[in-house]
Each structure stands twice: as C-alpha cells, then as structure tokens.
Design an enzyme around this catalytic site. Sequence first.
Site, PDB file in Angstrom:
ATOM      1  N   TYR A 159     -59.739  22.798  39.637  1.00 18.88           N
ATOM      2  CA  TYR A 159     -60.167  22.727  38.242  1.00 18.88           C
ATOM      3  C   TYR A 159     -60.767  24.048  37.776  1.00 18.88           C
ATOM      4  O   TYR A 159     -60.397  24.576  36.717  1.00 18.88           O
ATOM      5  CB  TYR A 159     -61.180  21.596  38.081  1.00 18.88           C
ATOM      6  CG  TYR A 159     -61.665  21.391  36.672  1.00 18.88           C
ATOM      7  CD1 TYR A 159     -60.853  20.781  35.715  1.00 18.88           C
ATOM      8  CD2 TYR A 159     -62.936  21.801  36.288  1.00 18.88           C
ATOM      9  CE1 TYR A 159     -61.302  20.593  34.412  1.00 18.88           C
ATOM     10  CE2 TYR A 159     -63.395  21.612  35.000  1.00 18.88           C
ATOM     11  CZ  TYR A 159     -62.574  21.005  34.057  1.00 18.88           C
ATOM     12  OH  TYR A 159     -63.018  20.821  32.768  1.00 18.88           O
ATOM     13  N   ALA A 161     -60.374  27.035  39.037  1.00 24.32           N
ATOM     14  CA  ALA A 161     -59.338  28.073  38.986  1.00 24.32           C
ATOM     15  C   ALA A 161     -58.516  27.963  37.715  1.00 24.32           C
ATOM     16  O   ALA A 161     -58.177  28.966  37.077  1.00 24.32           O
ATOM     17  CB  ALA A 161     -58.434  27.960  40.212  1.00 24.32           C
ATOM     18  N   SER A 162     -58.214  26.732  37.314  1.00 25.52           N
ATOM     19  CA  SER A 162     -57.414  26.543  36.103  1.00 25.52           C
ATOM     20  C   SER A 162     -58.186  26.962  34.856  1.00 25.52           C
ATOM     21  O   SER A 162     -57.616  27.530  33.916  1.00 25.52           O
ATOM     22  CB  SER A 162     -56.955  25.082  35.982  1.00 25.52           C
ATOM     23  OG  SER A 162     -58.010  24.211  35.613  1.00 25.52           O
ATOM     24  N   ILE A 192     -69.798  16.461  28.297  1.00 19.17           N
ATOM     25  CA  ILE A 192     -69.428  15.882  27.010  1.00 19.17           C
ATOM     26  C   ILE A 192     -69.019  14.436  27.244  1.00 19.17           C
ATOM     27  O   ILE A 192     -68.263  14.133  28.174  1.00 19.17           O
ATOM     28  CB  ILE A 192     -68.251  16.644  26.358  1.00 19.17           C
ATOM     29  CG1 ILE A 192     -68.628  18.108  26.105  1.00 19.17           C
ATOM     30  CG2 ILE A 192     -67.806  15.965  25.057  1.00 19.17           C
ATOM     31  CD1 ILE A 192     -69.714  18.324  25.075  1.00 19.17           C
TER      32      ILE A 192
END
Length: 262
Positions: A159, A161-162, A192
Amino acid sequence: MADYDLKGRVALVTGGGEGIGRASALALAKAGAKVGVLGRTMENIQKTADEIQDAGGEALPVLADITEADKMQAAMDELVEAYGRLDIVFANAGINGLWAPIEEMSPEDFAKTININVNGTFHTLKFAYPYMKENGGSMIVTASINGTRVFSNTGATAYSASKAAQAAMVKMLALEFASERIRVNVICPGAIESSIDDNTSHGSHDAGEPVEYPEGQVPLTDGKSGSAEDVAKLVLYLSSDDSRHVTGTEIFIDGAQSLLIG
C-alpha cells in the site's frame, strides 16, 4: 462549504459509488459540474448518479475497471460524447489490499495492490489527458499519509509503495502538463470514515517493532477521524479556479495525524 462555481465544467470521479468518491461527486455536482461517476459496480454508481439528479444536477454512471486500459479509454470517450468536454478528473479509486509482513505477502498480493492503485491511476490520467489539453483543468489523485509521510504502519509495504508512486506520478505530470494549463495535485488523507477497510486484508501477525501512541491519533479532533465530506471540500478547492496556481503539490488532510505517528 465555500461557494464554488463549476457551471459548464465536466468532472470524472473514479470510485464514485461510495466514501470519498461519492461525497466528492455530490459536492462537484452541487457546485454546478456535470459528473461522470465511475466504478465497477453499477448499483453503487447509479445510486450516486441518482442522488445528483434528484438534487437537480447532471450525472452519468460510467461502468469501468480502472485496471483495464481499454475500458478506461472507452469510459473517457463515453463521458465526453455525452457532455462534450472534460475539465476535472478525480482519480480516487483504490484499495488497501493486504497488510502483512513481507514473508506472508505473495507476489500476487503485492501486484494486485500496485495494479489497482498505480496502474489504475495511470490509466485514469493518461486517457483523460487528450480531452483536457484544449481547455486545461485539474487532475486530483487520492494517495495517503502512508508512503508519503508515515512509515510506521508496519505491514503496509504494498500500500505504501503504491501511494508513494502516486505522489511521484503527480509531480512528474504536473510539469509535463503545465504547458496545457492542467494542474495535477495529490491529496493525502489520514484516518477518514469510509468503506476502504472493507477491501483490507491482514496477515496473521504484525511486522516490526511495536509502537505506542498517545490516546487518539488525530490531535486536531481529539482522535476522531475525518469525514469523506472533509475531503470533498478539498477536492472542490482543487477543482476550482481558486487553486489556479497550485500544482504538483501534496496536500495532507489528516488533522496532524501524520505529524504524530510518522
């Protein structure tokens, strides 16, 4: 919410059937934009489009998977054929994917997260660009505090890295698209209230060293998460002429969460 005037403009929101995407689609429509609501589930995007239309706005549900280049090209064509132009793109769709130690994360797990979050963003911006060259406009990408300011959420290798890749992509394209007066910015939410946890998987054990934080990780709100509507207000600003000199910028919307846990 500030009174932004987006009449005459056309927006595309990916992941528009729920959460941040839905809230942003509704906000853009309320400001006067015609909105393409893109997603993989017709029931969800139709519901958002119906909400917009019931409130007197204009919206088109666009069924597509952001990981499929040909479907995204067709989606852009469909939206522009319906409304005649494209001014605002909110590349919001993405997943959390698997959060686990790297020894538990398969190459397929890693590739899935990268494919949706990075390749999907690339397809969205690439196929929108030809339609935005003439009039300029605003491209907005949803990244995260993870991978940009926070690296303590262990197990979030794919996550993070993306999200780092999305932020880099935005900065590269901000320069590449500047001559066409297309602004490209990335928003980095913290906690959130949304449904993204529904597409999160966790490994059998945590990675790395345990970290203890003060009670409540969002200093500004005594630990309370932000809302999708909070992010939608930022999307409105970045879509409007008020942000005409803002591009290539990471904007953190996290109530100082990332400063505490980074």
